[in-house]
Design a protein around this motif. Structure first.
Motif, PDB file in Angstrom:
ATOM      1  N   PHE A   1       0.853  -1.183   0.000  1.00  0.00           N
ATOM      2  CA  PHE A   1       0.000   0.000   0.000  1.00  0.00           C
ATOM      3  C   PHE A   1       0.888   1.233   0.000  1.00  0.00           C
ATOM      4  O   PHE A   1       2.077   1.161   0.352  1.00  0.00           O
ATOM      5  CB  PHE A   1      -0.939   0.010   1.214  1.00  0.00           C
ATOM      6  N   ALA A   2       0.347   2.362  -0.407  1.00  0.00           N
ATOM      7  CA  ALA A   2       1.131   3.588  -0.488  1.00  0.00           C
ATOM      8  C   ALA A   2       1.682   3.966   0.879  1.00  0.00           C
ATOM      9  O   ALA A   2       0.955   3.976   1.877  1.00  0.00           O
ATOM     10  CB  ALA A   2       0.275   4.722  -1.043  1.00  0.00           C
ATOM     11  N   THR A   3       2.963   4.280   0.927  1.00  0.00           N
ATOM     12  CA  THR A   3       3.621   4.603   2.193  1.00  0.00           C
ATOM     13  C   THR A   3       2.908   5.746   2.911  1.00  0.00           C
ATOM     14  O   THR A   3       2.617   6.791   2.311  1.00  0.00           O
ATOM     15  CB  THR A   3       5.086   4.999   1.925  1.00  0.00           C
ATOM     16  N   GLY A   4       2.614   5.527   4.176  1.00  0.00           N
ATOM     17  CA  GLY A   4       1.950   6.535   4.987  1.00  0.00           C
ATOM     18  C   GLY A   4       0.441   6.579   4.848  1.00  0.00           C
ATOM     19  O   GLY A   4      -0.223   7.346   5.557  1.00  0.00           O
ATOM     20  N   ASP A   5      -0.120   5.751   3.987  1.00  0.00           N
ATOM     21  CA  ASP A   5      -1.565   5.759   3.715  1.00  0.00           C
ATOM     22  C   ASP A   5      -2.271   4.762   4.631  1.00  0.00           C
ATOM     23  O   ASP A   5      -2.370   3.573   4.324  1.00  0.00           O
ATOM     24  CB  ASP A   5      -1.809   5.423   2.244  1.00  0.00           C
ATOM     25  N   ALA A   6      -2.779   5.256   5.764  1.00  0.00           N
ATOM     26  CA  ALA A   6      -3.443   4.370   6.719  1.00  0.00           C
ATOM     27  C   ALA A   6      -4.694   3.745   6.131  1.00  0.00           C
ATOM     28  O   ALA A   6      -4.989   2.569   6.392  1.00  0.00           O
ATOM     29  CB  ALA A   6      -3.792   5.144   7.993  1.00  0.00           C
ATOM     30  N   ALA A   7      -5.435   4.505   5.330  1.00  0.00           N
ATOM     31  CA  ALA A   7      -6.642   3.955   4.704  1.00  0.00           C
ATOM     32  C   ALA A   7      -6.278   2.837   3.729  1.00  0.00           C
ATOM     33  O   ALA A   7      -6.970   1.816   3.653  1.00  0.00           O
ATOM     34  CB  ALA A   7      -7.413   5.063   3.982  1.00  0.00           C
ATOM     35  N   GLY A   8      -5.171   3.010   2.997  1.00  0.00           N
ATOM     36  CA  GLY A   8      -4.714   1.962   2.087  1.00  0.00           C
ATOM     37  C   GLY A   8      -4.282   0.721   2.839  1.00  0.00           C
ATOM     38  O   GLY A   8      -4.555  -0.409   2.407  1.00  0.00           O
ATOM     39  N   ALA A   9      -3.600   0.921   3.983  1.00  0.00           N
ATOM     40  CA  ALA A   9      -3.211  -0.223   4.804  1.00  0.00           C
ATOM     41  C   ALA A   9      -4.437  -0.954   5.307  1.00  0.00           C
ATOM     42  O   ALA A   9      -4.493  -2.193   5.289  1.00  0.00           O
ATOM     43  CB  ALA A   9      -2.352   0.255   5.978  1.00  0.00           C
ATOM     44  N   ALA A  10      -5.451  -0.203   5.749  1.00  0.00           N
ATOM     45  CA  ALA A  10      -6.677  -0.814   6.257  1.00  0.00           C
ATOM     46  C   ALA A  10      -7.386  -1.612   5.168  1.00  0.00           C
ATOM     47  O   ALA A  10      -7.862  -2.726   5.417  1.00  0.00           O
ATOM     48  CB  ALA A  10      -7.601   0.264   6.816  1.00  0.00           C
ATOM     49  N   ARG A  11      -7.449  -1.059   3.961  1.00  0.00           N
ATOM     50  CA  ARG A  11      -8.109  -1.785   2.860  1.00  0.00           C
ATOM     51  C   ARG A  11      -7.395  -3.106   2.578  1.00  0.00           C
ATOM     52  O   ARG A  11      -8.041  -4.149   2.388  1.00  0.00           O
ATOM     53  CB  ARG A  11      -8.133  -0.919   1.601  1.00  0.00           C
ATOM     54  N   ALA A  12      -6.067  -3.060   2.524  1.00  0.00           N
ATOM     55  CA  ALA A  12      -5.315  -4.289   2.255  1.00  0.00           C
ATOM     56  C   ALA A  12      -5.525  -5.315   3.362  1.00  0.00           C
ATOM     57  O   ALA A  12      -5.676  -6.523   3.085  1.00  0.00           O
ATOM     58  CB  ALA A  12      -3.832  -3.965   2.098  1.00  0.00           C
ATOM     59  N   LEU A  13      -5.553  -4.871   4.599  1.00  0.00           N
ATOM     60  CA  LEU A  13      -5.771  -5.787   5.718  1.00  0.00           C
ATOM     61  C   LEU A  13      -7.171  -6.403   5.662  1.00  0.00           C
ATOM     62  O   LEU A  13      -7.337  -7.625   5.831  1.00  0.00           O
ATOM     63  CB  LEU A  13      -5.586  -5.061   7.049  1.00  0.00           C
ATOM     64  N   VAL A  14      -8.170  -5.583   5.435  1.00  0.00           N
ATOM     65  CA  VAL A  14      -9.546  -6.083   5.384  1.00  0.00           C
ATOM     66  C   VAL A  14      -9.705  -7.118   4.272  1.00  0.00           C
ATOM     67  O   VAL A  14     -10.332  -8.167   4.461  1.00  0.00           O
ATOM     68  CB  VAL A  14     -10.535  -4.913   5.200  1.00  0.00           C
ATOM     69  N   GLU A  15      -9.114  -6.835   3.125  1.00  0.00           N
ATOM     70  CA  GLU A  15      -9.205  -7.778   2.003  1.00  0.00           C
ATOM     71  C   GLU A  15      -8.574  -9.120   2.365  1.00  0.00           C
ATOM     72  O   GLU A  15      -9.168 -10.182   2.136  1.00  0.00           O
ATOM     73  CB  GLU A  15      -8.525  -7.189   0.767  1.00  0.00           C
ATOM     74  N   LEU A  16      -7.369  -9.071   2.930  1.00  0.00           N
ATOM     75  CA  LEU A  16      -6.682 -10.333   3.248  1.00  0.00           C
ATOM     76  C   LEU A  16      -7.351 -11.070   4.399  1.00  0.00           C
ATOM     77  O   LEU A  16      -7.446 -12.303   4.387  1.00  0.00           O
ATOM     78  CB  LEU A  16      -5.216 -10.064   3.599  1.00  0.00           C
ATOM     79  N   LEU A  17      -7.802 -10.348   5.398  1.00  0.00           N
ATOM     80  CA  LEU A  17      -8.458 -11.003   6.526  1.00  0.00           C
ATOM     81  C   LEU A  17      -9.751 -11.683   6.100  1.00  0.00           C
ATOM     82  O   LEU A  17     -10.190 -12.656   6.722  1.00  0.00           O
ATOM     83  CB  LEU A  17      -8.742  -9.987   7.641  1.00  0.00           C
ATOM     84  N   GLY A  18     -10.344 -11.206   5.015  1.00  0.00           N
ATOM     85  CA  GLY A  18     -11.579 -11.808   4.530  1.00  0.00           C
ATOM     86  C   GLY A  18     -11.388 -12.876   3.475  1.00  0.00           C
ATOM     87  O   GLY A  18     -12.366 -13.441   2.979  1.00  0.00           O
ATOM     88  N   GLU A  19     -10.127 -13.152   3.118  1.00  0.00           N
ATOM     89  CA  GLU A  19      -9.846 -14.121   2.053  1.00  0.00           C
ATOM     90  C   GLU A  19      -8.851 -15.169   2.566  1.00  0.00           C
ATOM     91  O   GLU A  19      -7.649 -15.078   2.329  1.00  0.00           O
ATOM     92  CB  GLU A  19      -9.268 -13.412   0.824  1.00  0.00           C
ATOM     93  N   ALA A  20      -9.365 -16.167   3.237  1.00  0.00           N
ATOM     94  CA  ALA A  20      -8.494 -17.173   3.854  1.00  0.00           C
ATOM     95  C   ALA A  20      -7.651 -17.909   2.820  1.00  0.00           C
ATOM     96  O   ALA A  20      -6.466 -18.184   3.052  1.00  0.00           O
ATOM     97  CB  ALA A  20      -9.334 -18.170   4.651  1.00  0.00           C
ATOM     98  N   ASP A  21      -8.220 -18.236   1.666  1.00  0.00           N
ATOM     99  CA  ASP A  21      -7.468 -18.960   0.640  1.00  0.00           C
ATOM    100  C   ASP A  21      -6.336 -18.105   0.076  1.00  0.00           C
ATOM    101  O   ASP A  21      -5.220 -18.601  -0.140  1.00  0.00           O
ATOM    102  CB  ASP A  21      -8.404 -19.392  -0.493  1.00  0.00           C
ATOM    103  N   GLU A  22      -6.624 -16.834  -0.178  1.00  0.00           N
ATOM    104  CA  GLU A  22      -5.583 -15.948  -0.700  1.00  0.00           C
ATOM    105  C   GLU A  22      -4.494 -15.720   0.345  1.00  0.00           C
ATOM    106  O   GLU A  22      -3.308 -15.661   0.011  1.00  0.00           O
ATOM    107  CB  GLU A  22      -6.202 -14.608  -1.116  1.00  0.00           C
ATOM    108  N   ARG A  23      -4.894 -15.621   1.592  1.00  0.00           N
ATOM    109  CA  ARG A  23      -3.928 -15.473   2.675  1.00  0.00           C
ATOM    110  C   ARG A  23      -2.996 -16.680   2.712  1.00  0.00           C
ATOM    111  O   ARG A  23      -1.776 -16.554   2.835  1.00  0.00           O
ATOM    112  CB  ARG A  23      -4.671 -15.326   3.998  1.00  0.00           C
ATOM    113  N   ALA A  24      -3.562 -17.856   2.616  1.00  0.00           N
ATOM    114  CA  ALA A  24      -2.763 -19.080   2.648  1.00  0.00           C
ATOM    115  C   ALA A  24      -1.843 -19.168   1.438  1.00  0.00           C
ATOM    116  O   ALA A  24      -0.689 -19.600   1.549  1.00  0.00           O
ATOM    117  CB  ALA A  24      -3.676 -20.298   2.716  1.00  0.00           C
TER     118      ALA A  24
END
Length: 381
Positions: A312-335
């Motif tokens: 995610f773009a450096t310093g972009d907390a909203a971008g970090a949150a979006r990436a986290l939410v996406e991965l936390l909701g995708e167990a297969d992609e996380r694995a």
């Protein structure tokens, strides 16, 4: 081979360069080499058996952090005696321009030196100003190593000449075999995001994490953030708008850090700058965690432009949150990311990295040039 390795930073305080020197020494000793390490230390009793104390420590602000260095006539005399009495086949100094034991060892050296540059500080006026004064000593360096392309660029632009890129090493098996702690393991309803870094160094990105927490909680109410690192826990807690989801673990030892990374669903690296490599990313990958990181050049290279983790773009907390939410909701992609990252981490294993370092040592011993212009290690991040 008898090898002397010099670290400029206090060995009794955790740090990336200190860990690199310690682990390199341990691996080389395991291969049968005779290795001594010299480093500053306030308490010599805390040093491993292969390390010698060069003198007391002075804290100096540097590169967005606080460097704990050792200098002065007494330290200089100790360093000179250590170099002379060591009679090393190879003298390997880390961060040779730091005003500490490494620079003193470079001054004391009577034969060719191997130097490793860790810092990526492309706008260092101090380095530029000091370089003419240091040029005679720099001529003793027969081989330059940079731990990343960013560090190599710093050498080229501020020191002159080139450097072979050999990355930081990790004992990847130790992370892959780390025991998961039940209290740190996530569930589908309560996934775990981990962060490791000093709480009082802004460049480590704790501020970005603090901003991201409520945004992630809005989409994943049960998420837990486990934060490990030295620093003022009360000040960190006060910066949290939503402290209920964050657990401050304080400083953790090596075993606990490995267990934390192995237990987490996602590792977050929200650093904002000053990183030449990204060793904690490799550690997280080796432990089997999916990684979300800011798109610093060093991190991008470790993650192969996002092939082995989300950026995610450096310093972009909203971008970090979006990436986290996406991965936390995708167990297969996380694995999938975790498997790919763990495989990719093997290129940074000490068995690979130390072999390249030893090749540089042998080249210097043979009197050949170890850093022809433009040559660098392929595939290094």
């Amino acid at each position: 081979m008898r090898i002397g390795i010099v670290c400029p930073y206090s060995f009794d305080v955790p740090g990336g360069v200190q860990f690199h020197v310690r682990d390199l020494a341990e691996h080389l000793i395991g291969l049968g080499h005779d290795v001594r390490v010299l480093a500053p230390a306030d308490d010599p009793a805390t040093l491993p058996p292969f390390a010698d104390a060069a003198g007391g420590v002075v804290a100096v602000p540097y590169n967005g952090s606080v460097a704990r260095l050792s200098f002065g006539p007494l330290t200089a005399a100790r360093v000179r005696r250590w170099v002379v009495e060591g009679d090393f086949d190879v003298l390997h100094v880390h961060e040779p321009l730091s005003p500490s034991t490494s620079l003193l060892a470079l001054w004391a050296a009577q034969r060719s030196v191997v130097a490793t540059f860790h810092t990526a500080n492309l706008r260092s006026r101090a380095m530029q100003a000091a370089h003419p004064l240091l040029r005679p000593s720099m001529e003793k360096i027969a081989a330059r190593i940079a731990v990343s392309e960013d560090a190599r660029r710093t050498v080229v632009e501020h020191v002159g000449g080139d450097a072979v890129v050999i990355p930081n090493g990790v004992f990847t098996d130790r992370f892959a075999r780390a025991a998961r702690r039940p209290e740190w393991c996530g569930t589908p309803q309560r996934p775990v995001v981990a962060f490791v870094g000093r709480l009082d160094e802004p460049r480590k990105g704790l501020g970005v994490l603090c901003e991201a927490v409520p945004l992630v909680r809005a989409a994943v109410p049960g998420v837990r953030f486990l934060v490990a690192g030295r620093g003022d826990a009360e000040a960190a807690r006060a910066a949290l708008a939503d402290p209920g989801a964050v657990e401050l673990l304080g400083a953790v030892d090596d075993d606990a850090k490995r267990s934390l990374l192995a237990s987490a669903d996602v590792y977050l690296a929200p650093h904002t700058g000053g990183e030449s490599f990204g060793i904690v990313l490799v550690e997280a990958l080796a432990a089997g965690a999916a990684v979300v990181a800011s798109d610093l050049g060093a991190f991008r290279r470790v993650l192969d432009d996002g092939a082995h983790g989300r950026l995610f773009a450096t310093g972009d907390a909203a971008g970090a949150a979006r990436a986290l939410v996406e991965l936390l909701g995708e167990a297969d992609e996380r694995a999938r990311l975790a498997r790919a990252g763990q495989l990719a981490a093997h290129r940074y294993d000490w068995s690979v990295v130390a072999a390249d370092v030893l090749a540089v040592y042998e080249t210097v011993r043979s009197g050949e040039s170890a850093h022809p212009p433009g040559e660098q290690r392929r595939g290094a991040g």
